[in-house]
Design a protein around this motif. Structure first.
Motif, short mmCIF file in Angstrom:
data_model
loop_
_atom_site.label_atom_id
_atom_site.label_comp_id
_atom_site.label_asym_id
_atom_site.label_seq_id
_atom_site.Cartn_x
_atom_site.Cartn_y
_atom_site.Cartn_z
N UNK A 1 0.82 -1.21 0.00
CA UNK A 1 0.00 0.00 0.00
C UNK A 1 0.86 1.27 0.00
N UNK A 2 2.15 1.11 0.25
CA UNK A 2 3.09 2.22 0.14
C UNK A 2 4.02 2.02 -1.06
N UNK A 3 4.45 0.77 -1.27
CA UNK A 3 5.37 0.48 -2.38
C UNK A 3 4.71 0.78 -3.72
N UNK A 4 3.44 0.37 -3.88
CA UNK A 4 2.75 0.57 -5.17
C UNK A 4 2.65 2.06 -5.54
N UNK A 5 2.19 2.95 -4.63
CA UNK A 5 2.17 4.38 -5.00
C UNK A 5 3.56 4.92 -5.32
N UNK A 6 4.58 4.49 -4.57
CA UNK A 6 5.93 4.98 -4.84
C UNK A 6 6.40 4.56 -6.24
N UNK A 7 6.11 3.30 -6.60
CA UNK A 7 6.53 2.81 -7.92
C UNK A 7 5.75 3.52 -9.03
N UNK A 8 4.45 3.65 -8.85
CA UNK A 8 3.62 4.28 -9.88
C UNK A 8 4.00 5.75 -10.06
N UNK A 9 4.16 6.46 -8.94
CA UNK A 9 4.54 7.87 -9.04
C UNK A 9 5.94 8.02 -9.62
N UNK A 10 6.85 7.12 -9.24
CA UNK A 10 8.20 7.17 -9.81
C UNK A 10 8.19 6.94 -11.31
N UNK A 11 7.37 5.98 -11.77
CA UNK A 11 7.26 5.72 -13.20
C UNK A 11 6.64 6.92 -13.92
N UNK A 12 5.61 7.51 -13.34
CA UNK A 12 4.97 8.69 -13.93
C UNK A 12 5.95 9.85 -14.06
N UNK A 13 6.73 10.09 -13.01
CA UNK A 13 7.71 11.17 -13.03
C UNK A 13 8.79 10.90 -14.07
#
Length: 538
Positions: A340-352
């Protein structure tokens, strides 16, 4: 007959001689006159959208001026004190020295509250203007060769501006800033294996650490501003080297920029525009309150409740955390994995990462290696514009989700319903935005083609000799027609064998991406079609 000596023939005064000698001394050792001459000849386009970058620069200057004032009075320390200032509701309350000095600036320093609010509003405008400037650059294709590196530097500036803003509003050690830091601490600790160690390194121990305020203060007033100033300098230097882009029109080519030179006209207008920006920020700061730390009170985890919101540019990260479904934790190899923390970090990192490197991605897909100095109309690059609309929708949903609790309370909805709606929008919203935007762009291209060939309908009805009624079209002038037809038709890349006679997987992938990028397109009006259309009207 006597003659009167001219003004220039009169002997120079001592001050003029000293000024001239000093100027010669400096120029001989720095050759600054050449730089001034080169910058003075720089041409700036006259389109209003290019002013967004100026707003970002001027708001940053306001940040530096107001921040310098605040550093004289702010005490970056978490030492516990009892507040004895003039704000009666908090008198005698135990709080950090940082919080107490912030209250003193707000109530006991002449002009302190105005400076605090100027600083905060200027920071918000700085981030917003950089974001809008990047959107203008993206949708007009101004990031293409030779400006890919400048796009990347601009994106780094955007990230640094957000970091500068976050460290700034975390300094007062009030309830709002404490909540924000606690969220960051939780996200860092959610990183498997190394998260706890990173948290200890960042905070200097268990949250809130030994003196996190002083660490953030050093970042806020020294390290981050220095990097931002350096990045702005490089950005401006590349701007001079690569020249501005400009919109299509008669006389406007890749080698001929139409606009105003820096000296003297544009410099005078830019100076006036700076004071307008400064004045508007001051007017807003003196009219609308922002970050009233005395209302929140000092940080204490016990009274934390719904309603506290981060500054708007950080909201997308908070929204990403809120939209993760529950129960996404597991244990592997003796470590807790909080997806629930790793997924947002990965998605936001990919988006950035996609945003930062988009110019290189598009160049690889299209195979376009030419220099571009003419900006596109967004409708003439439908796939790129659709991708941008999808990205903006993705960001907007995350941003809205950060206020899911306020949306629920203000509109009398269930918090679960708001969260589920945002989750659905996060998945389907960008897809819908992509297809709608692309269809709209293609429809506008068709409309432009029709207008370029036949002109505008303006309501004049004529009856022909044989009895037929037609509406007469008003033909475009050369300038208006140029805007409608001056763009290049790109086609998908062809797959060709390499030197070994093989077609690799990378080539197939690139060809597929190219077909997708150019699958729907409207060919621009050719010169022959325009001439045939004119003959038909005659």
């Amino acid at each position: 007959m006597t003659t009167t000596p001219t003004q220039s023939a009169q002997p120079k005064t001592r001050g003029q001689r000293f000024t001239g000698a000093a100027a010669n001394y400096i120029d001989e050792r720095t050759s600054i006159s050449g730089l001034v001459k080169e910058v003075g000849r720089k041409i700036f386009p006259d389109h209003w959208s290019f002013m967004l970058g100026e707003v970002a620069l001027y708001s940053f200057i306001v940040i530096l001026l107001s921040g310098t004032f605040l550093t004289f009075f702010f005490e970056a320390s978490m030492v516990e004190v009892h507040y004895e200032g003039s704000y009666a509701p908090l008198k005698g309350i135990e709080m950090s020295a940082a919080m107490a000095s912030t209250l003193d600036i707000s109530f006991d320093i002449r002009g302190g509250l105005l400076m605090r609010q100027i600083h905060h509003w200027a920071a918000l405008l700085f981030v917003a203007s950089i974001g809008l400037h990047m959107l203008r650059v993206y949708f007009t294709g101004a990031f293409r060769k030779p400006r890919e590196i400048n796009w990347f530097i601009g994106f780094v500036l955007f990230v640094l501006a957000m970091a500068e803003g976050f460290t700034g509003y975390s300094l007062p050690d009030d309830l709002l800033s404490g909540n924000g830091l606690r969220i960051i601490d939780g996200m860092v600790k959610g990183i498997p294996v190394i998260g706890t160690w990173i948290s200890y390194l960042l905070f200097g121990g268990e949250f809130p650490g030994v003196d996190i305020v002083s660490r953030l203060y050093i970042l806020h007033i020294m390290l981050l501003p220095a990097i931002i100033i350096a990045a702005i300098g490089i950005h401006m230097l590349l701007l001079v080297i690569n020249k501005h882009t400009q919109f299509a029109g008669p006389g406007r080519t890749n080698d001929n920029v139409v606009g105003s030179p820096v000296m003297p006209g544009f410099a005078a207008k830019a100076g006036g525009f700076f004071f307008i920006v400064f004045g508007v920020i001051t007017l807003i700061a003196s009219t609308f309150s922002i970050n009233p730390v005395w209302v929140y009170g000092p940080y204490d985890p016990s009274p934390v409740s719904a309603g506290t919101q981060p500054d708007w540019y950080i909201g997308f990260a908070d929204g990403a955390l809120r939209l993760v479904p529950p129960g996404w934790e597991t244990e592997w190899f003796g470590f807790t994995w909080s997806f629930n923390i790793i997924a947002p970090l990965v998605i936001l990192g990919l988006f950035i990462a996609i945003v930062a490197f988009y110019p290189f991605i598009e160049a690889w897909i299209t195979g376009d290696k030419r220099e571009h100095h003419i900006a596109d109309r967004p409708r003439n690059a439908p796939t790129r514009t659709a991708i941008g609309a999808a990205g903006v929708t993705f960001y907007a949903v995350l941003w809205a989700a950060a206020s899911s609790d306020l949306i629920a309370t203000h509109f009398k909805l269930s918090i679960e319903g708001v969260i589920h709606s945002c989750q659905a929008l996060l998945i389907f919203g960008p897809i819908i935005a992509y297809f709608i935007t692309k269809r709209v762009c293609l429809g506008l291209q068709k409309k432009d083609r029709e207008i370029a060939l036949h002109g505008y309908e303006f309501g004049r009805i004529v009856r022909l000799p044989h009895g037929e009624y037609i509406e007469v079209h008003e033909q475009l002038d050369e300038y208006e027609r140029w805007k409608l037809v001056s763009y290049t038709d790109y086609k998908p890349l062809m797959i060709r064998p390499n030197d070994q006679g093989r077609i690799t997987f990378g080539q197939r992938l690139r060809a597929s991406a190219s077909r997708w990028f150019f699958e729907d397109r409207i060919a621009p009006v050719s010169q022959k079609e325009i001439e045939d259309s004119k003959d038909g009207h005659h």
